[in-house]
Design an enzyme around this catalytic site. Structure first.
Site, PDB file in Angstrom:
ATOM      1  N   ASP A  45       0.842  -1.201   0.000  1.00  0.00           N
ATOM      2  CA  ASP A  45       0.000   0.000   0.000  1.00  0.00           C
ATOM      3  C   ASP A  45       0.879   1.255   0.000  1.00  0.00           C
ATOM      4  OD1 ASP A  45      -2.316  -1.747   0.459  1.00  0.00           O
ATOM      5  OD2 ASP A  45      -1.407  -2.011   2.425  1.00  0.00           O
ATOM      6  N   HIS A  59      -4.700  -3.370   6.539  1.00  0.00           N
ATOM      7  CA  HIS A  59      -4.505  -3.573   5.098  1.00  0.00           C
ATOM      8  C   HIS A  59      -5.868  -3.976   4.522  1.00  0.00           C
ATOM      9  CE1 HIS A  59      -3.040  -4.819   1.232  1.00  0.00           C
ATOM     10  NE2 HIS A  59      -3.527  -6.038   1.408  1.00  0.00           N
TER      11      HIS A  59
HETATM   12  P1  NAD Z   1      -2.166 -18.156  -4.609  1.00  0.00           P
HETATM   13  O1  NAD Z   1      -3.514 -18.784  -4.532  1.00  0.00           O
HETATM   14  O2  NAD Z   1      -1.490 -18.056  -5.926  1.00  0.00           O
HETATM   15  O3  NAD Z   1      -1.171 -18.927  -3.636  1.00  0.00           O
HETATM   16  C1  NAD Z   1      -1.494 -19.216  -2.317  1.00  0.00           C
HETATM   17  C2  NAD Z   1      -0.837 -20.529  -1.980  1.00  0.00           C
HETATM   18  O4  NAD Z   1      -1.015 -20.764  -0.591  1.00  0.00           O
HETATM   19  C3  NAD Z   1      -1.469 -21.725  -2.710  1.00  0.00           C
HETATM   20  O5  NAD Z   1      -0.463 -22.408  -3.454  1.00  0.00           O
HETATM   21  C4  NAD Z   1      -2.043 -22.582  -1.589  1.00  0.00           C
HETATM   22  O6  NAD Z   1      -1.927 -23.982  -1.850  1.00  0.00           O
HETATM   23  C5  NAD Z   1      -1.139 -22.157  -0.427  1.00  0.00           C
HETATM   24  N1  NAD Z   1      -1.703 -22.423   0.902  1.00  0.00           N
HETATM   25  C6  NAD Z   1      -2.997 -22.342   1.305  1.00  0.00           C
HETATM   26  N2  NAD Z   1      -3.090 -22.716   2.586  1.00  0.00           N
HETATM   27  C7  NAD Z   1      -1.842 -23.016   3.012  1.00  0.00           C
HETATM   28  C8  NAD Z   1      -1.302 -23.472   4.235  1.00  0.00           C
HETATM   29  N3  NAD Z   1      -2.070 -23.711   5.297  1.00  0.00           N
HETATM   30  N4  NAD Z   1       0.041 -23.660   4.331  1.00  0.00           N
HETATM   31  C9  NAD Z   1       0.828 -23.460   3.269  1.00  0.00           C
HETATM   32  N5  NAD Z   1       0.370 -23.036   2.061  1.00  0.00           N
HETATM   33  C10 NAD Z   1      -0.939 -22.824   1.943  1.00  0.00           C
HETATM   34  O7  NAD Z   1      -2.305 -16.733  -3.897  1.00  0.00           O
HETATM   35  P2  NAD Z   1      -1.300 -15.507  -3.957  1.00  0.00           P
HETATM   36  O8  NAD Z   1      -1.667 -14.638  -5.090  1.00  0.00           O
HETATM   37  O9  NAD Z   1       0.107 -15.988  -3.847  1.00  0.00           O
HETATM   38  O10 NAD Z   1      -1.752 -14.723  -2.628  1.00  0.00           O
HETATM   39  C11 NAD Z   1      -1.516 -15.261  -1.356  1.00  0.00           C
HETATM   40  C12 NAD Z   1      -2.166 -14.404  -0.296  1.00  0.00           C
HETATM   41  O11 NAD Z   1      -1.558 -13.120  -0.257  1.00  0.00           O
HETATM   42  C13 NAD Z   1      -3.665 -14.135  -0.500  1.00  0.00           C
HETATM   43  O12 NAD Z   1      -4.321 -14.228   0.760  1.00  0.00           O
HETATM   44  C14 NAD Z   1      -3.699 -12.700  -0.988  1.00  0.00           C
HETATM   45  O13 NAD Z   1      -4.921 -12.077  -0.705  1.00  0.00           O
HETATM   46  C15 NAD Z   1      -2.584 -12.118  -0.175  1.00  0.00           C
HETATM   47  N6  NAD Z   1      -2.036 -10.837  -0.639  1.00  0.00           N
HETATM   48  C16 NAD Z   1      -1.690  -9.935   0.319  1.00  0.00           C
HETATM   49  C17 NAD Z   1      -1.142  -8.720  -0.054  1.00  0.00           C
HETATM   50  C18 NAD Z   1      -0.754  -7.692   0.984  1.00  0.00           C
HETATM   51  O14 NAD Z   1      -0.419  -6.583   0.589  1.00  0.00           O
HETATM   52  N7  NAD Z   1      -0.774  -7.979   2.273  1.00  0.00           N
HETATM   53  C19 NAD Z   1      -0.948  -8.441  -1.405  1.00  0.00           C
HETATM   54  C20 NAD Z   1      -1.294  -9.392  -2.368  1.00  0.00           C
HETATM   55  C21 NAD Z   1      -1.850 -10.600  -1.957  1.00  0.00           C
HETATM   56  C1  LMR Z   2      -3.746  -6.387  -2.512  1.00  0.00           C
HETATM   57  O1  LMR Z   2      -3.790  -5.375  -1.820  1.00  0.00           O
HETATM   58  O2  LMR Z   2      -3.431  -6.380  -3.702  1.00  0.00           O
HETATM   59  C2  LMR Z   2      -4.053  -7.708  -1.873  1.00  0.00           C
HETATM   60  O3  LMR Z   2      -4.335  -7.556  -0.519  1.00  0.00           O
HETATM   61  C3  LMR Z   2      -5.053  -8.476  -2.619  1.00  0.00           C
HETATM   62  C4  LMR Z   2      -6.460  -8.009  -2.327  1.00  0.00           C
HETATM   63  O4  LMR Z   2      -7.299  -8.863  -2.072  1.00  0.00           O
HETATM   64  O5  LMR Z   2      -6.710  -6.798  -2.379  1.00  0.00           O
END
Ligand code: NAD
Ligand code: LMR
Length: 332
Positions: free
Chosen positions: A163, A191
């Site tokens: 962010d 967030h």
């Molecule tokens: P994705 O679906 O491509 O990958 C997530 C992976 O996590 C999958 O491979 C799944 O099998 C694995 N997983 C699920 N439960 C698990 C567990 N208990 N232990 C280990 N692995 C596990 O998703 P992504 O695009 O990589 O996003 C991951 C997370 O990050 C999502 O929750 C998304 O919303 C979040 N995210 C946060 C931010 C932020 O700024 N904080 C930004 C982008 C995404």
């Molecule tokens: C983001 O900010 O891109 C992630 O937290 C994904 C979402 O669900 O917004």
């Protein structure tokens, strides 16, 4: 090589991890340390990590140490210095027949993961381990994990760096300065769409945003909502949640923790409130943070918040308190 460090990454077969993991061993993120990686996935996909390990081996990373993969989080956690908790379900996918739209939808699905992982981190991680929760809803997942770990010497954080990076990009365009000249860009609160990106304390070429950006209309109707809704906008445009920018932000957070912060700067991450800025103690709240020369990480406590800022921040604090209430059954 000076020494070694062990890093656990969950969700290692996911989108973010594919962009994140190579950067952990590039010789920059942890400087001249050898980096041991413990990659964790759920049993259904853990075998795919064999392919990722093959690619890492084929990529010539002199700082790559031992790389293991497993579906046993406790085993991976042993003596780890850093935990990057990415594993969880993102928005924008269909889960059990329902489209996952808002972070609140994720609370019940992802929250439980962090009880077991938190316990294992408390039991097996290093006493001074640092934990960055990326998986959403990141603040409340970190709150659950920290409670389960029950080890005050470990530092639990939730990621708000993405962010902050988004906000820096918007401000650099608005004020026509290079993004490297935008500092102290703080995200207060959760967030989530209630976060408060602070355009008053940001430093633009060393000058406070409150004096450089004289456009409250733009701040209220463009800047704040664009940062708050950027995650959703990327999901709509890409058909998947942000991945390369999220990975870069996780690396930026690690580097901000591993290196002393410049005197005029601060970085954004959410940590447990100690009551600073009037936030109720314990909730994992986005704050301005600094890393000191001894490696400790503190809240920067001397930023001024206007009435406008306080009221925006309060909305996000209230949301964090509501999320805390919603997960009370997961607390010890
Ligand atoms: P994705 O679906 O491509 O990958 C997530 C992976 O996590 C999958 O491979 C799944 O099998 C694995 N997983 C699920 N439960 C698990 C567990 N208990 N232990 C280990 N692995 C596990 O998703 P992504 O695009 O990589 O996003 C991951 C997370 O990050 C999502 O929750 C998304 O919303 C979040 N995210 C946060 C931010 C932020 O700024 N904080 C930004 C982008 C995404
Ligand atoms: C983001 O900010 O891109 C992630 O937290 C994904 C979402 O669900 O917004």
């Amino acid at each position: 090589m000076s020494s070694s460090i062990k890093v656990v990454v969950t969700g290692a077969a996911g989108q973010i991890a594919y962009s994140l993991i190579p950067r952990l061993i590039n010789g920059r993120t942890f400087g001249d340390k050898k980096v041991d990686l413990a990659l964790v996935e759920i049993p259904q996909v853990v075998d795919k990590l064999k392919g990722l390990v093959m690619e890492l081996e084929d990529s010539y990373f002199p700082h790559m140490g031992k790389v293991t993969y497993t579906d046993d989080f406790s085993d991976a956690a042993k003596d780890a210095d850093w935990f990057l908790l990415v594993g969880s379900i993102p928005r924008g996918i269909i889960y059990k027949g329902k489209k996952i739209e808002e972070r609140s939808d994720l609370l019940s699905i992802n929250g439980g993961i962090f009880v077991e992982q938190g316990k294992a981190i408390g039991q097996y991680g290093k006493d001074n381990a640092k934990i960055l929760v990326v998986g959403n809803p990141a603040n409340t997942n970190a709150f659950i994990g920290k409670n389960a770990a029950d080890k005050e010497s470990q530092l639990w954080m939730a990621m708000t760096m993405l962010d902050s990076n988004r906000a820096k990009s918007i401000i650099s365009k608005k004020t026509n300065v290079n993004i490297s000249e935008v500092k102290n860009m703080i995200i207060w609160g959760n967030h989530s769409p209630t976060m408060y990106p602070d355009s008053e304390n940001v430093l633009i070429n060393g000058e406070l945003g409150s004096s450089v950006i004289n456009d409250i209309n733009w701040v209220e109707s463009e800047f704040i909502p664009t940062v708050q809704q950027r995650g959703k906008a990327v999901i709509e445009a890409r058909g998947a949640s942000s991945a390369t920018s999220a990975a870069k932000a996780a690396i930026d957070t690690v580097m901000a923790c591993e290196n002393p912060t410049d005197a005029s700067d601060a970085f954004s991450a959410a940590i447990a409130s100690d009551g600073s800025y009037g936030v109720p103690e314990g909730i994992i709240c986005g704050y301005p943070l600094v890393t000191l020369s001894d490696g400790s990480i503190e809240i920067k406590r001397d930023l001024a918040l206007s009435d406008f800022a306080k009221s925006k921040f309060q909305t996000s604090i209230d949301e964090l308190l509501a999320e805390k209430d919603a997960v009370k059954h997961l607390m010890k």
